[in-house]
Design an enzyme around this catalytic site. Structure first.
Site, PDB file in Angstrom:
ATOM      1  N   HIS A 160     -76.641  85.363 -53.335  1.00 33.85           N
ATOM      2  CA  HIS A 160     -77.627  86.188 -52.549  1.00 33.85           C
ATOM      3  C   HIS A 160     -78.807  86.810 -53.188  1.00 33.85           C
ATOM      4  O   HIS A 160     -78.669  87.253 -54.225  1.00 33.85           O
ATOM      5  CB  HIS A 160     -76.781  87.044 -51.863  1.00 33.85           C
ATOM      6  CG  HIS A 160     -77.614  87.839 -50.750  1.00 33.85           C
ATOM      7  ND1 HIS A 160     -78.190  87.621 -49.471  1.00 33.85           N
ATOM      8  CD2 HIS A 160     -78.247  89.218 -51.000  1.00 33.85           C
ATOM      9  CE1 HIS A 160     -78.929  88.388 -49.174  1.00 33.85           C
ATOM     10  NE2 HIS A 160     -78.980  89.392 -49.863  1.00 33.85           N
ATOM     11  N   SER A 162     -82.219  89.005 -52.761  1.00 33.08           N
ATOM     12  CA  SER A 162     -82.838  90.209 -51.984  1.00 33.08           C
ATOM     13  C   SER A 162     -83.407  91.195 -53.065  1.00 33.08           C
ATOM     14  O   SER A 162     -83.037  91.324 -54.109  1.00 33.08           O
ATOM     15  CB  SER A 162     -81.620  90.847 -51.059  1.00 33.08           C
ATOM     16  OG  SER A 162     -82.192  91.979 -50.596  1.00 33.08           O
ATOM     17  N   ASP A 174     -79.620  83.101 -49.152  1.00 32.95           N
ATOM     18  CA  ASP A 174     -78.179  82.928 -49.526  1.00 32.95           C
ATOM     19  C   ASP A 174     -78.123  81.180 -50.000  1.00 32.95           C
ATOM     20  O   ASP A 174     -78.491  80.264 -49.408  1.00 32.95           O
ATOM     21  CB  ASP A 174     -77.290  83.129 -48.376  1.00 32.95           C
ATOM     22  CG  ASP A 174     -77.101  84.311 -48.112  1.00 32.95           C
ATOM     23  OD1 ASP A 174     -76.988  85.430 -48.962  1.00 32.95           O
ATOM     24  OD2 ASP A 174     -77.391  84.703 -46.799  1.00 32.95           O
TER      25      ASP A 174
END
Length: 184
Positions: A160, A162, A174
């Site tokens: 992931h 971010s 993802d």
């Protein structure tokens, strides 16, 4: 940075490792990864360096928790840039991640790992209605793998990306990842 430059950088690291082998290895392994997500693909190469071999946690018979440092360079190809089907976005990603690994003390067989690191991207991500508003990203992963012998291993991971809500929008990305690694 294009793919030829990434390959040249990995070759330089391998040469540096050979040069320092008399005093201990600079790196302990190399790997390649392929990843996919919705309307995006990624290829990544990297090098690893084990943490101190005398350091481990949760020693219990034949298993323990240990870890390694991971330095990587990746190439992302978005296939729906600015949410326009067929428009492509090309991003280079440089990352550094400390990784915890629960494994057999023999370093053979199955293992599980988890890591969270810092990544710097060549531009902000804007693909398939997802946006990352900063070039700096956190990349965390969880994975399982299998070490066949002292040299080869394979793994699957979920990763992931971010920015940790440093700036909006931050929809995250993802990936499903397949890894092949070679250890010296």
């Amino acid at each position: 940075m294009n793919m030829k430059k990434m390959i040249a950088a990995v070759a330089a690291l391998l040469a540096a490792n050979a040069a320092f082998a008399a005093e201990g290895q600079l790196i302990d392994g190399v790997y390649g990864e392929a990843a996919t997500a919705s309307k995006i693909r990624m290829a990544r190469v990297g090098v690893t360096k084990d943490w101190n071999p005398n350091w481990s946690w949760f020693d219990s018979g034949n298993t323990h928790l240990t870890g390694y440092w991971d330095a990587s360079a990746g190439y992302w190809q978005g296939r729906q840039y600015n949410n326009v089907p067929g428009d492509k976005q090309h991003i280079v990603d440089i990352g550094f991640t400390p990784v915890f690994r629960f494994e057999n003390k023999s370093k053979l067989g199955f293992y599980a790992e988890i890591g969270i690191g810092a990544h710097l991207m060549s531009e902000t991500y804007n693909n398939n209605d997802d946006r990352l508003s900063t070039a700096f990203q956190f990349g965390d992963h969880i994975g399982i793998g299998y070490v066949f012998n002292k040299n080869w291993e394979v793994a699957v991971k979920m990763q992931h990306f971010s920015n940790g809500s440093i700036k909006k929008p931050n929809s995250g990305v993802d990936y499903g990842v397949v890894k092949l690694a070679y250890r010296f």
